[in-house]
Scaffold this active site. Structure first.
Site, PDB file in Angstrom:
ATOM      1  CE  LYS B  30      -3.184  -2.743   2.605  1.00 39.91           C
ATOM      2  NZ  LYS B  30      -2.960  -3.368   3.923  1.00 39.91           N
ATOM      3  NE  ARG B  31       7.271   1.083   0.363  1.00 39.68           N
ATOM      4  CZ  ARG B  31       8.523   1.208  -0.071  1.00 39.68           C
ATOM      5  NH1 ARG B  31       9.361   1.990   0.540  1.00 39.68           N
ATOM      6  NH2 ARG B  31       8.941   0.519  -1.098  1.00 39.68           N
ATOM      7  CB  CYS B  52      25.882  -2.966 -31.542  1.00 45.68           C
ATOM      8  SG  CYS B  52      25.890  -4.498 -30.591  1.00 45.68           S
ATOM      9  CB  CYS B  55      26.143  -5.912 -34.540  1.00 45.21           C
ATOM     10  SG  CYS B  55      24.457  -5.540 -34.005  1.00 45.21           S
ATOM     11  CG  ASP B  78      36.896  -7.375 -26.156  1.00 48.04           C
ATOM     12  OD1 ASP B  78      37.458  -8.434 -26.498  1.00 48.04           O
ATOM     13  OD2 ASP B  78      36.012  -6.823 -26.838  1.00 48.04           O
ATOM     14  CG  HIS B 115      21.334  -4.371 -32.017  1.00 47.56           C
ATOM     15  ND1 HIS B 115      22.457  -4.460 -31.219  1.00 47.56           N
ATOM     16  CD2 HIS B 115      20.713  -3.205 -31.654  1.00 47.56           C
ATOM     17  CE1 HIS B 115      22.511  -3.400 -30.421  1.00 47.56           C
ATOM     18  NE2 HIS B 115      21.459  -2.625 -30.659  1.00 47.56           N
ATOM     19  CG  ASN B 155      24.059  -8.932 -15.654  1.00 45.03           C
ATOM     20  OD1 ASN B 155      23.489  -9.515 -14.741  1.00 45.03           O
ATOM     21  ND2 ASN B 155      25.341  -8.611 -15.610  1.00 45.03           N
ATOM     22  CB  SER B 163      27.113  -1.725 -20.783  1.00 41.42           C
ATOM     23  OG  SER B 163      27.822  -2.937 -20.818  1.00 41.42           O
ATOM     24  CG  HIS B 166      23.656  -7.766 -29.811  1.00 41.33           C
ATOM     25  ND1 HIS B 166      23.759  -7.368 -31.134  1.00 41.33           N
ATOM     26  CD2 HIS B 166      23.615  -9.125 -29.841  1.00 41.33           C
ATOM     27  CE1 HIS B 166      23.798  -8.443 -31.910  1.00 41.33           C
ATOM     28  NE2 HIS B 166      23.709  -9.521 -31.143  1.00 41.33           N
ATOM     29  CG  HIS B 168      25.313  -9.828 -24.239  1.00 41.21           C
ATOM     30  ND1 HIS B 168      24.540  -8.680 -24.219  1.00 41.21           N
ATOM     31  CD2 HIS B 168      26.231  -9.666 -23.247  1.00 41.21           C
ATOM     32  CE1 HIS B 168      24.973  -7.866 -23.272  1.00 41.21           C
ATOM     33  NE2 HIS B 168      25.993  -8.438 -22.648  1.00 41.21           N
ATOM     34  CD  GLN B 170      28.944 -10.579 -18.719  1.00 38.19           C
ATOM     35  OE1 GLN B 170      30.114 -10.689 -18.335  1.00 38.19           O
ATOM     36  NE2 GLN B 170      28.194  -9.546 -18.410  1.00 38.19           N
ATOM     37  CG  HIS B 283      23.339 -21.294  -8.623  1.00 37.92           C
ATOM     38  ND1 HIS B 283      22.493 -20.530  -7.862  1.00 37.92           N
ATOM     39  CD2 HIS B 283      24.475 -20.542  -8.797  1.00 37.92           C
ATOM     40  CE1 HIS B 283      23.083 -19.366  -7.580  1.00 37.92           C
ATOM     41  NE2 HIS B 283      24.264 -19.347  -8.140  1.00 37.92           N
ATOM     42  CG  HIS B 298      18.639 -24.577  -9.153  1.00 44.73           C
ATOM     43  ND1 HIS B 298      19.470 -25.444  -8.472  1.00 44.73           N
ATOM     44  CD2 HIS B 298      18.801 -23.374  -8.550  1.00 44.73           C
ATOM     45  CE1 HIS B 298      20.087 -24.792  -7.496  1.00 44.73           C
ATOM     46  NE2 HIS B 298      19.706 -23.524  -7.533  1.00 44.73           N
ATOM     47  CE  LYS B 313      12.570  -4.613  -1.435  1.00 47.13           C
ATOM     48  NZ  LYS B 313      12.009  -3.851  -0.308  1.00 47.13           N
ATOM     49  CE1 TYR B 318      15.703  -5.234   9.029  1.00 47.98           C
ATOM     50  CE2 TYR B 318      15.038  -6.371   7.021  1.00 47.98           C
ATOM     51  CZ  TYR B 318      15.219  -6.363   8.395  1.00 47.98           C
ATOM     52  OH  TYR B 318      14.932  -7.482   9.126  1.00 47.98           O
TER      53      TYR B 318
HETATM   54  O1  LIG Z   1      11.365   2.833   3.660  1.00 46.63           O
HETATM   55  P1  LIG Z   1      11.596   3.543   2.350  1.00 46.63           P
HETATM   56  O2  LIG Z   1      12.702   4.571   2.428  1.00 46.63           O
HETATM   57  O3  LIG Z   1      10.357   4.076   1.724  1.00 46.63           O
HETATM   58  O4  LIG Z   1      12.114   2.391   1.382  1.00 46.63           O
HETATM   59  C1  LIG Z   1      13.454   2.083   1.116  1.00 46.63           C
HETATM   60  O5  LIG Z   1      14.097   1.484   2.232  1.00 46.63           O
HETATM   61  C2  LIG Z   1      13.589   0.208   2.648  1.00 46.63           C
HETATM   62  C3  LIG Z   1      14.446  -0.302   3.777  1.00 46.63           C
HETATM   63  O6  LIG Z   1      15.793  -0.453   3.407  1.00 46.63           O
HETATM   64  C4  LIG Z   1      13.528  -0.784   1.480  1.00 46.63           C
HETATM   65  O7  LIG Z   1      12.838  -1.948   1.895  1.00 46.63           O
HETATM   66  C5  LIG Z   1      12.810  -0.195   0.267  1.00 46.63           C
HETATM   67  O8  LIG Z   1      12.903  -1.090  -0.825  1.00 46.63           O
HETATM   68  C6  LIG Z   1      13.463   1.145  -0.090  1.00 46.63           C
HETATM   69  O9  LIG Z   1      12.802   1.728  -1.184  1.00 46.63           O
HETATM   70  O1  LIG Z   2      30.129  -7.265 -17.863  1.00 48.98           O
HETATM   71  P1  LIG Z   2      29.193  -6.105 -18.039  1.00 48.98           P
HETATM   72  O2  LIG Z   2      27.873  -6.495 -18.621  1.00 48.98           O
HETATM   73  O3  LIG Z   2      29.819  -4.941 -18.758  1.00 48.98           O
HETATM   74  O4  LIG Z   2      28.930  -5.592 -16.534  1.00 48.98           O
HETATM   75  C1  LIG Z   2      27.843  -5.955 -15.749  1.00 48.98           C
HETATM   76  O5  LIG Z   2      27.913  -7.305 -15.321  1.00 48.98           O
HETATM   77  C2  LIG Z   2      29.021  -7.636 -14.474  1.00 48.98           C
HETATM   78  C3  LIG Z   2      28.869  -9.082 -14.048  1.00 48.98           C
HETATM   79  O6  LIG Z   2      27.667  -9.334 -13.358  1.00 48.98           O
HETATM   80  C4  LIG Z   2      29.106  -6.711 -13.264  1.00 48.98           C
HETATM   81  O7  LIG Z   2      30.303  -6.952 -12.570  1.00 48.98           O
HETATM   82  C5  LIG Z   2      29.061  -5.238 -13.686  1.00 48.98           C
HETATM   83  O8  LIG Z   2      28.997  -4.416 -12.536  1.00 48.98           O
HETATM   84  C6  LIG Z   2      27.828  -5.006 -14.562  1.00 48.98           C
HETATM   85  O9  LIG Z   2      27.789  -3.664 -14.991  1.00 48.98           O
END
Ligand SMILES: O=P(O)(O)O[C@H]1O[C@H](CO)[C@@H](O)[C@H](O)[C@H]1O
Ligand SMILES: O=P(O)(O)O[C@H]1O[C@H](CO)[C@@H](O)[C@H](O)[C@H]1O
Lengths: 347, 347
Positions: B30-31, B52, B55, B78, B115, B155, B163, B166, B168, B170, B283, B298, B313, B318
Site C-alpha cells: 500500500k506504500r 554495437c 553485432c 575484452d 540486435h 544480465n 551496458s 544486444h 547476450h 556471460q 547454479h 537449476h 524494488k 535494511y
Molecule cells: O522505507 P523507504 O525509504 O520508503 O524504502 C526504502 O528502504 C527500505 C528499507 O531499506 C527498502 O525496503 C525499500 O525497498 C526502499 O525503497
Molecule cells: O560485464 P558487463 O555487462 O559490462 O557488466 C555488468 O555485469 C558484471 C557481471 O555481473 C558486473 O560486474 C558489472 O557491474 C555489470 O555492470
C-alpha cells in the site's frame, strides 16, 4: 610470469566478520561504460517544502500532522514492514517449507527540520542529537521483550531507493536477529572465545600500523576502507574502545561519533562534488538480554557510485549469483578519499 | 487478535538452499512511491546497429572484428574480471588479512546476430543453440584443471547494469567456488546425505502437489516462484530429473530447457508489457572433478521490477545491512504471473 601483485592481479579477499569472499579485479577499471547513468541528486532544495511529509507542521499520508520540531523528530513509519502485534504462528511443512511470524516496529528519524540539509552539511552539535536519538531508541526498543534486534540505518539518495531527500534515517526493530548481524555475531564470538579480545580491536590495531586503508583517525574513532570492502568506496567507522553497543559510549564518544559521521560524509561529497548516495547502518549487539562481550559495534557505509556522480557499480549477474566483485582495490579507494579536502566543497 | 495469516502478516521464510532468511511484509504494497523511476528499455531497435560491439562484422574496442556469425557467437570478454594467467600468490597476515590470487576466464555469448531480439522474442530452436553453447562451454572450460567453477548468467536491461541491449549472456569461469553456489552445495550435500535424494527433487514433488507457486509444468521442466523468493518476481526453472549439471541433459531436455526459458521470459515481458529486466543464471555442480550427486542444477531468475515497468524494488538499507525483505508474497506473484497470456504481447 610476473609476481602476484595486489594492485594489479585478480584475487579474492576474505571478510572475517561475515565469513564471505569478494573478488577483486584491479585491472578492470579500463572498461568503457555504455550503460545506465543515474540522475544526480538535485542540488537546490528549499529549507521547507510544503509537499514533504517529513517537514515540520506538514500532514503525513495517514492524516497525522508533524509537530513543529526543532532538531530531531522520531515517529513510527506509516508504512512499516514490521508490525508489533503480528499474531504468533508458523508454517513448517518439513524442512523445506519453514516460515514463522515476525513482529517489530519501524521508525523514521528526521535528522533536522531543514529540508535542504544533509549530514555533511549539518553541524556536529546537531548530528550529536541524532546520535542521542539513536541511543534512546536502541535502549527503549531494546527493553521490549519482543524486540531482540534494532537495526539503525540511513538510505541516502534516489539511487538508493530513498523516496524523500529530507535528511532522515530509519530504525527497524524486530524479534529475530537478521542474517547479516547474525553472521557477524557468530564470527566475533568465535574470535573472542579464541583470543579474549574483539575481532575489530585486533583488526584496528593492525590497520593503524599499516595505514594504507585509513581515512582518518580521531581521538575515539577511526574511519577506514575495510580490507574486504565490496562497494567501491565502502567504509567503516570503528570505535577504538571495544563496546558491544552504542549505549556504552561516553558523552565525549557520542560527540566523536557525530564528528566522524560528519567528516566521512564530507569526504564522500567531495569525491564527485555531489551529494553522495549510500546506505549506512550500525551493526551492534542484539537486545536479547544476553551479555555480548564479543560484539564490537561499528558503523558501515555502502555507497554505490564507482566512476562518477552518475555511474554506479552494479551488483548484478555474477555478483548476485556467485560472489561480490569489485573493480578497484580498497587501497586505491582509500588513497583517493584521503587526498580529498576535509571541508565541504559547497563551503 | 486475529490468526496468523501468510498473505497478510509479516513473517520470515527460510531458504534451505542457501540457509538464509527473507522477511516478507505482505501488507506493505500500500506504500505510495515517490522515489526513483527507471527508464523503460527503448523498444525499437534496428536488427543491425553499426555502433554495437556485439553485432556481426563490427569491430570491438580491442580492434578485433566479429565474424559474420549466424546464430550464436562466443568470445573472450575484452574486459575480463578474471584472467587465466594470474600469477599464483597469497597474502595472509594472520586470520584478519587473507587474500589469494584468482585465475579464470570471462566469456561473452551473443545469443543471436539480430540486435533487436531478446530471448522471449526468439524461436525455441534458436534458443536451443544457446543451450548447446552453454553445454559446450561448461564442458570445455570444466576440463581445464585451473577451472573448478563455471558461472553462466545473463544480465538483461539497463537497470541491471547491462551496458548493451544486444541479446547476450556471460560466463565467468574460475579456480575457486564462489560463495552462493558453495552455500547451495553445502546445503544440498547435507540433505542428500540424510535422505539419499536431492533437495530439489523433494521440493519439486511438494510444490507440484501444492500448486500455488507453480508457473508452468512441462514434460521435463517446472517453472515456479520459490517459497523463499527474495525479488518480487524471482523464479526458478528446475529440471524434473535430478542432474548435477546441464551436461547430463538429453537432447529432448535441451529442447525443453530452451522452451521453458522462452516461456518464462514471455510471461515476464507480458507482466508490464515491457522488455522485462533481470539477472538470471544457472547454479550447478562445480567442475572440480568430484562426483556431485547432491547437486540438482537449476536456473534462477532475479528480476528487480516491483510495481510497474519503471518502479523497481530497492534492496538497500535494511536489506543490505540486515536481511532481504519483500513486499508481496511469492504466492501472490505466482498467481499474477500465472494469469498472464502465454503469447508474447508484441505478437
Ligand atoms: O522505507 P523507504 O525509504 O520508503 O524504502 C526504502 O528502504 C527500505 C528499507 O531499506 C527498502 O525496503 C525499500 O525497498 C526502499 O525503497
Ligand atoms: O560485464 P558487463 O555487462 O559490462 O557488466 C555488468 O555485469 C558484471 C557481471 O555481473 C558486473 O560486474 C558489472 O557491474 C555489470 O555492470
Amino acid at each position: 610470469m610476473s609476481e602476484f601483485q595486489f594492485d594489479e592481479h585478480p584475487h579474492r579477499r576474505y571478510n572475517p566478520l561475515t565469513e564471505s569472499w569478494v573478488l577483486v579485479s584491479p585491472h578492470r577499471t579500463k572498461r568503457p561504460w555504455q550503460g545506465q547513468v543515474e540522475k544526480s541528486a538535485e542540488d537546490k532544495r528549499p529549507s521547507y517544502d510544503p509537499t514533504c511529509y517529513l517537514c515540520p507542521t506538514n500532514t503525513r499520508s495517514n492524516g497525522e500532522k508533524n509537530p513543529d520540531y526543532e532538531n530531531v523528530y522520531v515517529f513510527t513509519n506509516d508504512f512499516s514492514a514490521l508490525i508489533h502485534d503480528t499474531p504468533a504462528g508458523q508454517v513448517s511443512d518439513g524442512e523445506l517449507f519453514q516460515a514463522e511470524s515476525e513482529s517489530g516496529i519501524c521508525k523514521v528519524i528526521c535528522f533536522s527540520p531543514r529540508h535542504d540539509l544533509t549530514i555533511p552539511e549539518m553541524e556536529a552539535k546537531d548530528i550529536r542529537r541524532v546520535v542521542d536519538a539513536w541511543c534512546q531508541e536502541y535502549e527503549g526498543l531494546g527493553t521490549d521483550p519482543k524486540i531482540n534486534h534494532v537495526q539503525i540505518f540511513e538510505n541516502k539518495g534516489f539511487v538508493m531507493g530513498c523516496s524523500n531527500p529530507h535528511p532522515h534515517g530509519q530504525i527497524w526493530a524486530q524479534y529475530s536477529i537478521p542474517d547479516e548481524p547474525y553472521k557477524k555475531q557468530i564470527a566475533q564470538k568465535k574470535y573472542y572465545d579464541r583470543h579474549g579480545r574483539t575481532l575489530l580491536s585486533d583488526y584496528l590495531t593492525k590497520e593503524l600500523e599499516k595505514k594504507e586503508r585509513i581515512l582518518f583517525e580521531h581521538e575515539h574513532f577511526v574511519a577506514l576502507i575495510p580490507f574486504w570492502a565490496v562497494w567501491p568506496y565502502e567504509a567503516m567507522i570503528i570505535p577504538k574502545r571495544p563496546m558491544a553497543s552504542i549505549l556504552e559510549m561516553t558523552s565525549a564518544e557520542r560527540d566523536g561519533l557525530a564528528e566522524a559521521y560528519r567528516q566521512l560524509t564530507i569526504i564522500y561529497d567531495n569525491l564527485f562534488e555531489v551529494s553522495f548516495p549510500y546506505s549506512a547502518g550500525i551493526h551492534q549487539a542484539p537486545t536479547d538480554g544476553d551479555v555480548h562481550e564479543e560484539w564490537h559495534w561499528h558503523f558501515v557505509f555502502l555507497p554505490p557510485l564507482l566512476r562518477s556522480a552518475t555511474v554506479k557499480k552494479f551488483m548484478v549477474g555474477y555478483e548476485m549469483l556467485a560472489n561480490p566483485q569489485r573493480d578497484i582495490t580498497p587501497e586505491q579507494s582509500a588513497q583517493r578519499l584521503r587526498e580529498l579536502p576535509r571541508e565541504h566543497y559547497k563551503k
